[in-house]
Write an enzyme that holds these catalytic residues in place. Structure first.
Site, PDB file in Angstrom:
ATOM      1  N   ASP A   9       0.834  -1.206   0.000  1.00  0.00           N
ATOM      2  CA  ASP A   9       0.000   0.000   0.000  1.00  0.00           C
ATOM      3  C   ASP A   9       0.873   1.262   0.000  1.00  0.00           C
ATOM      4  O   ASP A   9       0.358   2.382  -0.068  1.00  0.00           O
ATOM      5  CB  ASP A   9      -1.032  -0.003   1.140  1.00  0.00           C
ATOM      6  CG  ASP A   9      -0.407  -0.109   2.518  1.00  0.00           C
ATOM      7  OD1 ASP A   9       0.835  -0.197   2.621  1.00  0.00           O
ATOM      8  OD2 ASP A   9      -1.163  -0.113   3.514  1.00  0.00           O
ATOM      9  N   SER A  10       2.211   1.072  -0.008  1.00  0.00           N
ATOM     10  CA  SER A  10       3.121   2.194  -0.269  1.00  0.00           C
ATOM     11  C   SER A  10       2.803   2.822  -1.624  1.00  0.00           C
ATOM     12  O   SER A  10       3.231   3.947  -1.899  1.00  0.00           O
ATOM     13  CB  SER A  10       4.577   1.719  -0.243  1.00  0.00           C
ATOM     14  OG  SER A  10       4.752   0.606  -1.093  1.00  0.00           O
ATOM     15  N   ASP A  43      -0.860  -6.218   0.277  1.00  0.00           N
ATOM     16  CA  ASP A  43      -1.306  -5.571   1.513  1.00  0.00           C
ATOM     17  C   ASP A  43      -2.819  -5.437   1.545  1.00  0.00           C
ATOM     18  O   ASP A  43      -3.421  -4.998   0.555  1.00  0.00           O
ATOM     19  CB  ASP A  43      -0.745  -4.138   1.572  1.00  0.00           C
ATOM     20  CG  ASP A  43       0.611  -4.061   2.234  1.00  0.00           C
ATOM     21  OD1 ASP A  43       0.922  -4.916   3.081  1.00  0.00           O
ATOM     22  OD2 ASP A  43       1.365  -3.127   1.896  1.00  0.00           O
ATOM     23  N   LYS A  57      -0.903  -9.493   3.356  1.00  0.00           N
ATOM     24  CA  LYS A  57      -0.118  -8.942   4.474  1.00  0.00           C
ATOM     25  C   LYS A  57      -1.025  -8.012   5.272  1.00  0.00           C
ATOM     26  O   LYS A  57      -1.764  -7.210   4.693  1.00  0.00           O
ATOM     27  CB  LYS A  57       1.120  -8.191   3.964  1.00  0.00           C
ATOM     28  CG  LYS A  57       1.927  -7.530   5.087  1.00  0.00           C
ATOM     29  CD  LYS A  57       3.340  -7.201   4.661  1.00  0.00           C
ATOM     30  CE  LYS A  57       3.519  -5.947   3.851  1.00  0.00           C
ATOM     31  NZ  LYS A  57       3.088  -4.703   4.546  1.00  0.00           N
ATOM     32  N   GLU A  86      -1.138  -5.501   8.941  1.00  0.00           N
ATOM     33  CA  GLU A  86      -0.320  -4.795   9.928  1.00  0.00           C
ATOM     34  C   GLU A  86      -0.970  -4.860  11.296  1.00  0.00           C
ATOM     35  O   GLU A  86      -2.154  -4.543  11.437  1.00  0.00           O
ATOM     36  CB  GLU A  86      -0.181  -3.314   9.530  1.00  0.00           C
ATOM     37  CG  GLU A  86       0.517  -3.102   8.210  1.00  0.00           C
ATOM     38  CD  GLU A  86       0.721  -1.622   7.886  1.00  0.00           C
ATOM     39  OE1 GLU A  86       0.442  -0.758   8.743  1.00  0.00           O
ATOM     40  OE2 GLU A  86       1.166  -1.337   6.765  1.00  0.00           O
ATOM     41  N   GLU A 134       9.464  -4.023  10.239  1.00  0.00           N
ATOM     42  CA  GLU A 134       9.885  -2.731   9.660  1.00  0.00           C
ATOM     43  C   GLU A 134      10.429  -1.822  10.759  1.00  0.00           C
ATOM     44  O   GLU A 134       9.770  -1.615  11.797  1.00  0.00           O
ATOM     45  CB  GLU A 134       8.684  -2.064   8.969  1.00  0.00           C
ATOM     46  CG  GLU A 134       9.033  -0.695   8.389  1.00  0.00           C
ATOM     47  CD  GLU A 134       8.008  -0.154   7.397  1.00  0.00           C
ATOM     48  OE1 GLU A 134       7.058  -0.878   7.049  1.00  0.00           O
ATOM     49  OE2 GLU A 134       8.186   0.995   6.981  1.00  0.00           O
TER      50      GLU A 134
END
Ligand code: KIV
Length: 269
Positions: free
Chosen positions: A45-46, A88, A116, A118, A185
């Site tokens: 999602d960057s 993501d 993925k 978070e 990260e």
């Protein structure tokens, strides 16, 4: 050659061989990266920041992730040895089990092989559920950019002993729940080593030192396409007259040999 699967990556961890991960958002880049031997493509999602010009990943939608996953999947399918595609789940699309399942279904049907998410041990019920339904999950710990407002900025996580111990326990709990991979990260290098040694599944690092099983970078960063602040953990591979395919190959080779990351790319405790 067989496509890269989670079994391939698990067997690399078991043999203590490192592997490379790179973000990819489009078909052409995905094919070039897989053909250069990058084992895993992360539709991160960057993309909200590097493609859409947002100042965080929060505005990225599930529709955005589906669109870019489908593009990456089409390019990857044309590679000599397709990579594993991890996508993501974006901000607030997995806060409860039902929403998480709907979101995971959308990106898996678009071509992802793994999702993925978070967070820490609050993800355990979702990970258990997805795992039971056949969806491989990577749990992202440490600096989780979707929580930037809670952190008050993009900061190294796990520097206090208590927080470090908690992160080790969260990683173990997520693996016990069925997570097939962990991503760390911006955590101190010694903590990343502790977690990598403590769990049986592959651990991917970014700003987490050289002892994790794999490394990931945002593709724009490793291609020197960086307009603002360059994080400490980034290395530009578009040097020495390299072409893009040469730079991709150099990145994968340096990750596998352990030449990247160097001590200067990591954080102390
Ligand atoms: O979205 C992304 O690209 C990521 C990496 C920075 C790990 O999550």
């Amino acid at each position: 050659m067989n496509p890269i699967s989670i079994r391939t990556l698990q067997s690399l961890k078991d043999k203590q061989q490192r592997f490379s991960v790179l973000t990819a958002y489009d078909a052409t880049f995905a094919q070039l990266a897989a053909d250069a031997g990058i084992e895993t493509l992360l539709v991160g999602d960057s993309l909200g920041m590097v493609l859409q010009g947002r100042d965080s990943t929060l505005p990225v939608t599930l529709e955005d992730m589906v669109y870019h996953t489908a593009a990456v999947a089409r390019g990857n399918a044309k590679a000599k040895r397709p990579a594993l595609i991890m996508t993501d789940l974006p901000f607030m699309t997995y806060g409860d089990i039902e929403t998480g399942i709907t979101s995971a279904r959308a990106v898996m049907q678009a071509g992802a092989h793994m999702v993925k998410v978070e967070g820490d041990d609050w993800l355990v019920p979702l990970v258990e559920n997805l795992s039971r339904q056949g969806v491989p999950v990577c749990a992202h710990l440490g600096l989780t950019p979707q929580s930037v407002n809670k952190f008050g900025g993009y900061r190294v996580q796990g520097r206090d002993d208590d927080k470090a111990d908690a992160m080790v326990n969260h990683a173990k709990a997520l693996v016990d729940a069925g997570a097939d991979m962990i991503l760390l990260e911006c955590v101190p290098s010694p903590l990343a080593k502790r977690i990598t040694d403590a769990v049986s599944v592959p651990v991917i690092g970014i700003g987490a030192g050289s002892d994790t099983d794999a490394q990931v970078l945002v593709c724009y960063d490793m291609l020197g396409l960086n307009t603002g602040h360059t994080p400490k953990f980034v290395k530009n591979y578009m040097t020495d007259g390299r072409t893009v395919p040469d730079a991709l190959k150099a990145y994968g080779d340096e990750v596998r040999s352990g030449a990247f990351p160097a001590a200067e790319h990591g954080f102390d405790a």
